[in-house]
Enzyme design. Structure first.
Site, PDB file in Angstrom:
ATOM      1  N   GLY A   1       0.834  -1.203   0.000  1.00 61.53           N
ATOM      2  CA  GLY A   1       0.000   0.000   0.000  1.00 61.53           C
ATOM      3  C   GLY A   1       0.860   1.242   0.000  1.00 61.53           C
ATOM      4  O   GLY A   1       1.313   1.704  -1.045  1.00 61.53           O
TER       5      GLY A   1
ATOM      6  N   ALA B   1      -5.836  -5.185   1.466  1.00 58.76           N
ATOM      7  CA  ALA B   1      -7.099  -4.886   2.141  1.00 58.76           C
ATOM      8  C   ALA B   1      -6.888  -4.236   3.501  1.00 58.76           C
ATOM      9  O   ALA B   1      -7.821  -3.633   4.049  1.00 58.76           O
ATOM     10  CB  ALA B   1      -7.910  -6.170   2.294  1.00 58.76           C
ATOM     11  N   HIS B   2      -5.672  -4.345   4.054  1.00 58.91           N
ATOM     12  CA  HIS B   2      -5.395  -3.716   5.349  1.00 58.91           C
ATOM     13  C   HIS B   2      -5.545  -2.203   5.295  1.00 58.91           C
ATOM     14  O   HIS B   2      -5.750  -1.557   6.315  1.00 58.91           O
ATOM     15  CB  HIS B   2      -3.970  -4.071   5.797  1.00 58.91           C
ATOM     16  CG  HIS B   2      -2.909  -3.490   4.912  1.00 58.91           C
ATOM     17  ND1 HIS B   2      -2.495  -4.113   3.755  1.00 58.91           N
ATOM     18  CD2 HIS B   2      -2.194  -2.344   4.996  1.00 58.91           C
ATOM     19  CE1 HIS B   2      -1.566  -3.381   3.178  1.00 58.91           C
ATOM     20  NE2 HIS B   2      -1.373  -2.295   3.899  1.00 58.91           N
TER      21      HIS B   2
ATOM     22  N   GLN C   1      -4.317 -11.840  -1.051  1.00 56.21           N
ATOM     23  CA  GLN C   1      -3.273 -10.949  -0.555  1.00 56.21           C
ATOM     24  C   GLN C   1      -3.373  -9.576  -1.199  1.00 56.21           C
ATOM     25  O   GLN C   1      -2.361  -8.941  -1.487  1.00 56.21           O
ATOM     26  CB  GLN C   1      -1.881 -11.555  -0.762  1.00 56.21           C
ATOM     27  CG  GLN C   1      -1.508 -12.555   0.319  1.00 56.21           C
ATOM     28  CD  GLN C   1      -0.015 -12.763   0.425  1.00 56.21           C
ATOM     29  OE1 GLN C   1       0.757 -11.819   0.540  1.00 56.21           O
ATOM     30  NE2 GLN C   1       0.400 -14.014   0.400  1.00 56.21           N
TER      31      GLN C   1
ATOM     32  N   GLN D   1       4.990  -0.078   7.228  1.00 60.82           N
ATOM     33  CA  GLN D   1       4.718  -1.496   6.994  1.00 60.82           C
ATOM     34  C   GLN D   1       5.599  -2.322   7.937  1.00 60.82           C
ATOM     35  O   GLN D   1       5.710  -1.990   9.108  1.00 60.82           O
ATOM     36  CB  GLN D   1       4.945  -1.872   5.526  1.00 60.82           C
ATOM     37  CG  GLN D   1       3.678  -2.061   4.720  1.00 60.82           C
ATOM     38  CD  GLN D   1       2.821  -3.247   5.151  1.00 60.82           C
ATOM     39  OE1 GLN D   1       3.201  -4.045   6.004  1.00 60.82           O
ATOM     40  NE2 GLN D   1       1.647  -3.347   4.562  1.00 60.82           N
TER      41      GLN D   1
ATOM     42  N   CYS E   1      15.349 -17.920   4.229  1.00 60.06           N
ATOM     43  CA  CYS E   1      15.523 -19.314   4.625  1.00 60.06           C
ATOM     44  C   CYS E   1      14.935 -19.489   6.022  1.00 60.06           C
ATOM     45  O   CYS E   1      15.455 -18.925   6.976  1.00 60.06           O
ATOM     46  CB  CYS E   1      17.019 -19.629   4.621  1.00 60.06           C
ATOM     47  SG  CYS E   1      17.450 -21.297   5.029  1.00 60.06           S
TER      48      CYS E   1
ATOM     49  N   TYR F   1      -4.810 -14.730   4.415  1.00 54.69           N
ATOM     50  CA  TYR F   1      -3.350 -14.659   4.362  1.00 54.69           C
ATOM     51  C   TYR F   1      -2.813 -13.366   4.976  1.00 54.69           C
ATOM     52  O   TYR F   1      -1.817 -12.805   4.531  1.00 54.69           O
ATOM     53  CB  TYR F   1      -2.800 -14.871   2.942  1.00 54.69           C
ATOM     54  CG  TYR F   1      -1.483 -15.605   3.014  1.00 54.69           C
ATOM     55  CD1 TYR F   1      -0.315 -14.922   3.343  1.00 54.69           C
ATOM     56  CD2 TYR F   1      -1.405 -16.979   2.864  1.00 54.69           C
ATOM     57  CE1 TYR F   1       0.886 -15.585   3.490  1.00 54.69           C
ATOM     58  CE2 TYR F   1      -0.208 -17.655   2.999  1.00 54.69           C
ATOM     59  CZ  TYR F   1       0.933 -16.948   3.317  1.00 54.69           C
ATOM     60  OH  TYR F   1       2.128 -17.611   3.482  1.00 54.69           O
TER      61      TYR F   1
ATOM     62  N   MET G   1       4.059  -8.142  -1.606  1.00 53.84           N
ATOM     63  CA  MET G   1       3.882  -9.377  -0.851  1.00 53.84           C
ATOM     64  C   MET G   1       3.106 -10.408  -1.665  1.00 53.84           C
ATOM     65  O   MET G   1       3.527 -11.543  -1.836  1.00 53.84           O
ATOM     66  CB  MET G   1       3.153  -9.094   0.464  1.00 53.84           C
ATOM     67  CG  MET G   1       3.928  -8.241   1.447  1.00 53.84           C
ATOM     68  SD  MET G   1       5.323  -9.105   2.217  1.00 53.84           S
ATOM     69  CE  MET G   1       6.672  -8.598   1.168  1.00 53.84           C
TER      70      MET G   1
END
EC number: 4.2.1.49
Length: 565
Positions: free
Chosen positions: A59, A269-270, A266, A136, A413, A325, A183
């Site tokens: 965003g 929407a936040h 994903q 973020q 990892c 998610y 993301m």
């Protein structure tokens, strides 16, 4: 500043930022060169979503508050001594203070608001006035490495979905999802790596094209029929970026009685103002409306999210394995009257929490040299030090073959408490003996076992009901500061938006020195250990067993842990 008077100070289309490569320093030492390069790397056009606006991903997740602040941060890092610490408040450098050589060189606090005011409306007012910045998770903490940063976590989730619902076999099955941003863009590659095909709905065609260019998505379609045909005709797992609005496409599948095997989402929407395109709106119309009537944009976007979630719930009823998610779309739908929005689970409690109980999470590192060979050498070192984990070896092989580096070469990892310190010490030794051309930095996502409180994501459904307790990420940040991480960050609102999360990050520089070795011993043990502590405290047996095996000192649990050894 190169902006004309009256322009947004966060926008400068004349700039192209890339991190320096090689061994020549702009700063006084690698401990300050490291944050300088990683800040710049976050804004590399091959890394960031909208670098001219300082937006990295998610965003409006930014690396600095405005270009004046960016320039000043760079200036300070170039002159900072190894007994000084720079303080950054929501992307603005506000102070340099005397500390000591084992203290962090940078301490960052982003987007933090007193809880009563911790909402998008208040944040947006402050943001407009130039008083705040949305960081973020890894945008404002300078350790974003492109979509690779989330690929393995998404891959692990999809592998777990296959094990839980399809006896471990994803062959011939497909995933429906939305969002191909920084993301979400990891989903198609992670899905095909796990053996699924995927249709990923994205309303911004430039994002689909970018994922095609970088190898994260295989095909582009402009209609649902075209996308479905591509999946049906392929003999191997294939990913399709479908140009459209998720709030339109998801209900179409319901209407046509087509049920995917897996459903998730994903989109951003936040952030209903900046991150989700309302049904029936064009991208340009949405941009205009954000300037004219923010409240209408938010309301219309949330109504569209409710439509999408309603379709997800129906697909779940029809047999699709459906999961949230971590973008808070269920909460947005709940606020719009979808009372059963939380009937499908979040991905962490459903698939990831057992890993968190052992401190296993998204360990990542970047080669400050800019040379991919440094990463390939560290890949091999990981295999040498963890020889008995074929799943991890398979991941590293797939990552080398299929993941393109964005900006400075880096690797993600998932490893835990028992391995992170060992890997850090090995990397530091490789720098010391010249095996690597320059230092590496080790960091992680804020989405980790002990560094986040997020009741609708990482800490959803905790065994003891402590979902919203945010003491844990604060303690994590304090401990990483005391341990001597090179930079430490404490953020609010990442992933799920204002009012719904607090989280911390750390990065440590492996410069080959003995001092670095001592700092690594503290930080890369303590950081994942806080995750084991947090989950053991909540009552998880896996975490208690790990704490006992790793000899953690947990005063309220020590008597119980003695019996587990």
């Amino acid at each position: 500043m190169t902006q004309r008077q009256g322009q947004d100070p966060r926008l400068d289309t004349s700039r192209t930022i890339r991190a320096p490569h090689g061994t020549q320093l702009r700063a006084k030492s690698w401990l300050t060169e490291a944050p300088l390069r990683m800040l710049m790397n976050n804004l590399d056009p091959d890394v960031a979503e909208h670098p001219h606006s300082l937006v990295v991903y998610g965003g409006i997740g930014r690396a600095a508050r405005n270009w004046e602040c960016f320039d000043k941060i760079v200036e300070v890092l170039e002159r900072l001594d190894d007994d000084q610490t720079l303080l950054v408040q929501s992307g603005k450098p506000v102070g340099v203070f005397p500390t000591h050589k084992n203290a962090p060189r940078v301490l960052i606090a982003n987007s933090n608001l007193v809880p009563h005011w911790a909402n998008w409306e208040h944040f947006n007012e402050l943001d407009k006035e130039g008083l705040m910045m949305y960081g973020q998770m890894t945008a404002g903490s300078w350790i974003y490495i492109g979509s690779q940063g989330i690929v393995q976590g998404t891959y692990e989730t999809f592998v777990s979905v296959a094990k839980k619902h399809f006896n471990g076999d994803a062959k011939g099955r497909w995933i429906l999802t939305g969002g191909l941003g920084g993301m979400g863009g990891a989903q198609p590659l992670a899905g095909t790596m796990a053996g699924f095909s995927m249709i990923a709905v994205e309303c911004d065609e430039s994002r689909i094209d970018y994922r095609l260019r970088t190898g994260y998505v295989d095909k582009k379609a402009t209609s649902l029929d075209e996308a479905l045909a591509m999946i049906k005709e392929s003999d191997t797992p294939i990913s399709v970026g479908l140009l459209g609005n998720a709030a339109d496409i998801f209900p179409q599948l319901v209407e046509r009685n087509i049920t995917p095997d897996v459903v998730t989402d994903q989109t951003s929407a936040h952030d209903p103002l900046n991150g989700y395109l309302p049904q029936g709106w064009s991208m340009s119309h949405a941009a205009e409306m954000r300037l004219q009537d923010e409240a209408d944009v938010v309301k219309t976007a949330k109504k569209s999210m409710a439509v999408q979630v309603k379709a997800m719930l129906e697909l779940q009823k029809r047999g699709a394995a459906t999961l949230d998610y971590g973008n808070n779309i269920r909460q947005m739908a709940l606020e719009e009257g979808i009372e059963n929005a939380f009937d499908f689970p979040g991905f962490v409690p459903a698939y990831i929490r057992p890993l968190f109980c052992e401190g296993i999470g998204p360990f990542r590192w970047a080669a400050l040299s800019g040379d991919p060979e440094d990463i390939y050498k560290t890949d091999q070192k990981v295999k040498e030090l963890i020889p008995d984990n074929p799943h991890l070896h398979n991941w590293l092989d797939m990552a080398r073959e299929r993941i393109q580096f964005q900006g400075l070469p880096a690797r993600i990892c998932w490893v835990g408490l028992k391995d992170r310190e060992r890997l850090g010490q090995a990397f530091n030794e490789m720098v010391k003996n010249g095996e690597l051309k320059a230092p590496v930095v080790i960091g992680r996502d804020h989405l980790d076992s002990g560094s986040v409180a997020s009741p609708n994501r990482e800490t959803e459904g905790m065994m003891d009901g402590s979902d919203a307790v945010s003491d844990w990420p604060l303690l994590n940040a304090l401990l990483n500061t005391a341990g001597g991480a090179t930079w430490v960050s404490l953020h609010h609102g990442g992933g799920v938006g204002m009012g719904f999360s607090q989280h911390s990050g750390m990065v440590i520089c492996c410069d080959g020195s003995d001092d670095a070795s001592e700092r690594i011993a503290r930080v890369l043990h303590n950081d994942p250990a806080t995750g084991v502590m947090r989950h053991a405290d909540a009552g998880y047996d896996i975490a208690k067993q790990c704490a006992a095996e790793q000899k953690l000192d947990l005063p309220m649990l020590n008597e119980e842990l003695k019996k587990l050894k």
